[in-house]
Motif scaffolding. Sequence first.
Motif, short mmCIF file in Angstrom:
data_model
loop_
_atom_site.label_atom_id
_atom_site.label_comp_id
_atom_site.label_asym_id
_atom_site.label_seq_id
_atom_site.Cartn_x
_atom_site.Cartn_y
_atom_site.Cartn_z
N SER A 174 2.29 0.59 1.67
CA SER A 174 2.01 -0.84 1.49
C SER A 174 0.89 -1.25 2.43
O SER A 174 0.85 -0.81 3.59
CB SER A 174 3.26 -1.68 1.78
N PHE A 175 0.00 -2.07 1.94
CA PHE A 175 -1.14 -2.55 2.71
C PHE A 175 -1.25 -4.06 2.55
O PHE A 175 -0.78 -4.63 1.56
CB PHE A 175 -2.44 -1.91 2.21
N VAL A 176 -1.87 -4.69 3.52
CA VAL A 176 -2.25 -6.09 3.39
C VAL A 176 -3.77 -6.14 3.33
O VAL A 176 -4.45 -5.78 4.29
CB VAL A 176 -1.72 -6.95 4.54
N ILE A 177 -4.29 -6.55 2.18
CA ILE A 177 -5.73 -6.59 1.96
C ILE A 177 -6.11 -8.00 1.51
O ILE A 177 -5.64 -8.46 0.47
CB ILE A 177 -6.17 -5.56 0.90
N GLY A 178 -6.92 -8.67 2.30
CA GLY A 178 -7.32 -10.02 1.95
C GLY A 178 -6.15 -10.96 1.80
O GLY A 178 -6.18 -11.88 0.98
N GLY A 179 -5.09 -10.74 2.59
CA GLY A 179 -3.92 -11.61 2.52
C GLY A 179 -2.97 -11.31 1.38
O GLY A 179 -2.01 -12.04 1.17
N GLU A 180 -3.20 -10.23 0.64
CA GLU A 180 -2.34 -9.86 -0.47
C GLU A 180 -1.66 -8.52 -0.19
O GLU A 180 -2.23 -7.64 0.45
CB GLU A 180 -3.13 -9.76 -1.78
N ILE A 181 -0.44 -8.37 -0.69
CA ILE A 181 0.33 -7.14 -0.51
C ILE A 181 -0.01 -6.15 -1.62
O ILE A 181 0.17 -6.45 -2.80
CB ILE A 181 1.85 -7.42 -0.51
N TYR A 182 -0.51 -4.99 -1.23
CA TYR A 182 -0.79 -3.89 -2.15
C TYR A 182 0.30 -2.83 -1.97
O TYR A 182 0.64 -2.48 -0.84
CB TYR A 182 -2.13 -3.23 -1.85
N ARG A 183 0.80 -2.31 -3.06
CA ARG A 183 1.76 -1.20 -3.00
C ARG A 183 1.26 -0.07 -3.90
O ARG A 183 1.03 -0.28 -5.09
CB ARG A 183 3.16 -1.65 -3.42
N TYR A 184 1.11 1.10 -3.30
CA TYR A 184 0.60 2.25 -4.03
C TYR A 184 1.61 3.39 -3.90
O TYR A 184 2.12 3.66 -2.81
CB TYR A 184 -0.75 2.70 -3.47
N GLU A 185 1.90 4.06 -5.00
CA GLU A 185 2.86 5.16 -5.00
C GLU A 185 2.29 6.36 -5.74
O GLU A 185 1.65 6.23 -6.79
CB GLU A 185 4.18 4.74 -5.65
N LEU A 186 2.51 7.54 -5.16
CA LEU A 186 2.03 8.78 -5.75
C LEU A 186 3.14 9.81 -5.67
O LEU A 186 3.69 10.06 -4.59
CB LEU A 186 0.80 9.29 -5.00
N GLU A 187 3.50 10.41 -6.79
CA GLU A 187 4.49 11.49 -6.84
C GLU A 187 3.82 12.71 -7.48
O GLU A 187 3.16 12.60 -8.51
CB GLU A 187 5.71 11.08 -7.65
N TYR A 188 4.03 13.87 -6.87
CA TYR A 188 3.38 15.08 -7.37
C TYR A 188 4.20 16.31 -7.01
O TYR A 188 5.04 16.28 -6.10
CB TYR A 188 1.96 15.19 -6.81
N ASP A 189 3.93 17.39 -7.71
CA ASP A 189 4.49 18.69 -7.35
C ASP A 189 3.35 19.68 -7.17
O ASP A 189 2.19 19.27 -7.01
CB ASP A 189 5.53 19.16 -8.38
N ARG A 190 3.63 20.95 -7.21
CA ARG A 190 2.60 21.93 -6.94
C ARG A 190 1.48 21.93 -7.98
O ARG A 190 0.35 22.30 -7.71
CB ARG A 190 3.23 23.33 -6.85
N GLN A 229 -14.20 -11.02 1.29
CA GLN A 229 -12.97 -11.70 1.64
C GLN A 229 -11.93 -10.76 2.23
O GLN A 229 -11.02 -11.19 2.93
CB GLN A 229 -12.37 -12.37 0.38
N ARG A 230 -12.05 -9.46 1.96
CA ARG A 230 -11.02 -8.51 2.34
C ARG A 230 -11.47 -7.61 3.48
O ARG A 230 -11.20 -6.42 3.49
CB ARG A 230 -10.61 -7.69 1.13
N LYS A 231 -12.16 -8.19 4.42
CA LYS A 231 -12.62 -7.41 5.56
C LYS A 231 -11.44 -6.86 6.34
O LYS A 231 -11.46 -5.72 6.78
CB LYS A 231 -13.50 -8.27 6.46
N HIS A 232 -10.39 -7.65 6.52
CA HIS A 232 -9.23 -7.22 7.27
C HIS A 232 -8.25 -6.52 6.35
O HIS A 232 -7.68 -7.13 5.45
CB HIS A 232 -8.56 -8.41 7.94
N ILE A 233 -8.08 -5.21 6.58
CA ILE A 233 -7.17 -4.40 5.79
C ILE A 233 -6.24 -3.68 6.75
O ILE A 233 -6.69 -3.05 7.71
CB ILE A 233 -7.93 -3.37 4.93
N MET A 234 -4.94 -3.80 6.52
CA MET A 234 -3.96 -3.22 7.43
C MET A 234 -2.92 -2.42 6.68
O MET A 234 -2.56 -2.75 5.55
CB MET A 234 -3.27 -4.33 8.24
#
Length: 494
Positions: free
Chosen positions: A155-171, A50-55
């Motif tokens: 932010s991505f649109v995968i299978g018509g749904e909004i995905y939000r991914y966040e990553l915070e890092y230091d050294r 269902q999630r062939k289209h990923i943007m």
Amino acid sequence: MDNILIITLTACVKADAQSNPKGFEGGSPSPDPSGSIFWNIRYTAYIAQQRKHIMLSSFKVRNFRSIKNLFLDLSFDEKRAPAGYQESDTLFLLEPRKKTRLVPTLAMYGSNASGKSNVLMALRVFADCVLTGIQGQFHPDKLNARNKSTVFSASFVIGGEIYRYELEYDREKILAENLTVEERSIYQLTPEKRGFNGVSSAAYPEERLLEIHRVECCSPQGNQTVSFLSVIGRRYQGLNAEITALCQYLSDRFVVLSDNSIHLSRGVNTLASVMAKANEPEPLKSAFEQITQLLESLDIHISRMAMDRTRVMLDHDKEHVHQYLDAPAEFYNRITSVEKEGGNIVLNADSIHSFHEDVDGNEVEFDFTTEESSGTQIVAGLLGIFLAVLKTGGTVIVDELDRSLHSLLLIELIRLFKEKRYNENNAQLVFTLHNTDILDAGLLRVSEVGIIRKTLQDGTELVRLSDFGGIGNLAGFRRQYLNGQFEGIPFPYI
């Protein structure tokens, strides 16, 4: 030498979004609350269909090299869609879901040392941090030492749904990692809270997930250095379909090129890999033919092409080590790619030839890598990468796409993502360049042109023409840009 093979070459089934796999009749299923790993593997396969289209929808970065705070927006930022856009052969916009419109291309301009390459480097480092870990990936703004960590948010649109991914890092460690789908928390890893609401099940309760996080994501000192997304997405693919879909996109369909110099062999391999996964016959031969046929249509006077590939398998049998030394020296000078087959390493050495007609109509052979122009070689390599992304639907990001390319060839490469006959799977192209001819080619809209500028106070910033008032799509972007109306140009004086 039994382990040497010579191959000579001379010049996608779509998922039905309305169909249901066996056992899923009646609509889209939900993950099995009982946590059955076998059921969830089937569910993951269904979701992948269902999630062939990923943007990519947007990308935010804080404290990375010259970037203090930057927002890269791929939304279609116009009040109305062009009249008749659905029937047009031109792809003006992508509609991955209702009321969400994205652009298929984004061209970014800016003066030298404005930070264009840093924006693309941030995208590459983001993917590397997610897939391989943060070691050696901390590059803070040296001119503004107030921020002690780097933050990536995408932010991505995968299978018509909004995905939000966040990553915070230091050294030293990952400080926070979060994934939400449609505002629903899949997991949250912060100093204040660790939750796995969208992942946990009876088979994998939170205690077991915490143990996976501690053992597989963290160092012996307790510092998280590997993303939870990569561990679950690769080693526990049946556990959560959303995590698996995003991880596979970043691994297979999110391509960042630090420049446009791609060897043709890499382009052939990339496209052949996509064809092999689609079970197409003779994927290597088909990939080479598709690339060369398109290359020949670009009016660069090549009548045909051929490629000889020599493959040497480096097996673990020490008795055969002398065979590798028996290979001719030119073989090792021509190694173009390395592959894994089971537990063995395979070295590929390609000899690529192009053919032209002389003044008498006779065919003359050229060594493609030494006798063709750098522009021709660049176009050939890029075609393989671009065709692979167009076949799968994905995002390709290129720094200095215009280097060594004539303006008309550059336009045709961009047009691959702007015409529906080529871009059937919502693929995206993001790139930097200096060539301003395409601003008057009627190819890009105001949402597809970005201007990068830098100040000591604010660092590298990105604005799009759609952010400026009164700029229409029929305006002469080139003249206005070079006149300094949008900034992002140098003011040289000698």
